[in-house]
Design a protein around this motif. Structure first.
Motif, mmCIF file in Angstrom:
data_model
loop_
_atom_site.group_PDB
_atom_site.id
_atom_site.type_symbol
_atom_site.label_atom_id
_atom_site.label_comp_id
_atom_site.label_asym_id
_atom_site.label_seq_id
_atom_site.Cartn_x
_atom_site.Cartn_y
_atom_site.Cartn_z
ATOM 1 N N ASP A 27 0.873 -1.165 0.000
ATOM 2 C CA ASP A 27 0.000 0.000 0.000
ATOM 3 C C ASP A 27 0.915 1.221 0.000
ATOM 4 O O ASP A 27 1.577 1.506 1.007
ATOM 5 C CB ASP A 27 -0.897 -0.023 1.238
ATOM 6 N N ASN A 29 0.353 4.201 0.295
ATOM 7 C CA ASN A 29 -0.024 5.240 1.259
ATOM 8 C C ASN A 29 0.558 4.980 2.641
ATOM 9 O O ASN A 29 0.508 5.838 3.515
ATOM 10 C CB ASN A 29 -1.549 5.356 1.343
ATOM 11 N N ASN A 30 1.105 3.780 2.852
ATOM 12 C CA ASN A 30 1.665 3.422 4.155
ATOM 13 C C ASN A 30 3.159 3.123 4.092
ATOM 14 O O ASN A 30 3.665 2.311 4.859
ATOM 15 C CB ASN A 30 0.919 2.215 4.735
ATOM 16 N N VAL A 55 5.436 8.675 -4.659
ATOM 17 C CA VAL A 55 4.980 8.989 -3.296
ATOM 18 C C VAL A 55 6.094 9.664 -2.502
ATOM 19 O O VAL A 55 5.869 10.679 -1.843
ATOM 20 C CB VAL A 55 4.480 7.715 -2.573
#
Length: 136
Positions: A27, A29-30, A55
């Protein structure tokens, strides 16, 4: 070469590339912020590497402030420590990262864009740097 043969060749090649890289999908986002906790870009699934890089680029370097940076003693009994002002110095701006866990600095650009072939200049990538006496 016919389209069918070409399609089989490309599909086999794509399958081999995916099998040779990590099959684990993360993921994005993590992803860990602290440079000490990051795994090598090459260890991510080949189909996710660009997303991981994107990211980290959007986040920018890990530059914690408002913490007490620990002091280190050097040969002459001098106490030295990392200074948050270094984040804004012209020669360090945009790439210098500090790891709270390892109490060392790292290079975000080296982490994201270094070639996969290692050499002896991996200080800012693998182990970090903490010789505060030779920081300027």
């Amino acid at each position: 070469m016919s389209k069918e043969v070409m399609a089989r060749f490309l599909n086999k090649r794509k399958a081999v590339e995916i099998e040779s890289s990590s099959d684990f999908v993360v993921d994005v986002n993590n992803l860990p912020s602290d440079p000490h906790d990051r795994k090598a870009i090459a260890s991510y699934n080949v189909n996710q590497r660009d997303d991981v890089i994107r990211v980290y680029l959007l986040r920018g370097p890990c530059q914690p402030t408002g913490i007490k940076y620990p002091q280190s003693t050097f040969q002459c009994k001098e106490l030295r420590k990392f200074k948050k002002e270094w984040y804004d110095r012209k020669e360090y701006k945009g790439w210098l990262e500090y790891s709270i866990k390892s109490e060392r600095v790292f290079c975000l650009c080296c982490y994201l864009f270094r070639s996969e072939f290692g050499d002896h200049r991996d200080t800012f990538l693998l182990n970090g740097y903490n010789n505060w006496k030779k920081s300027t």
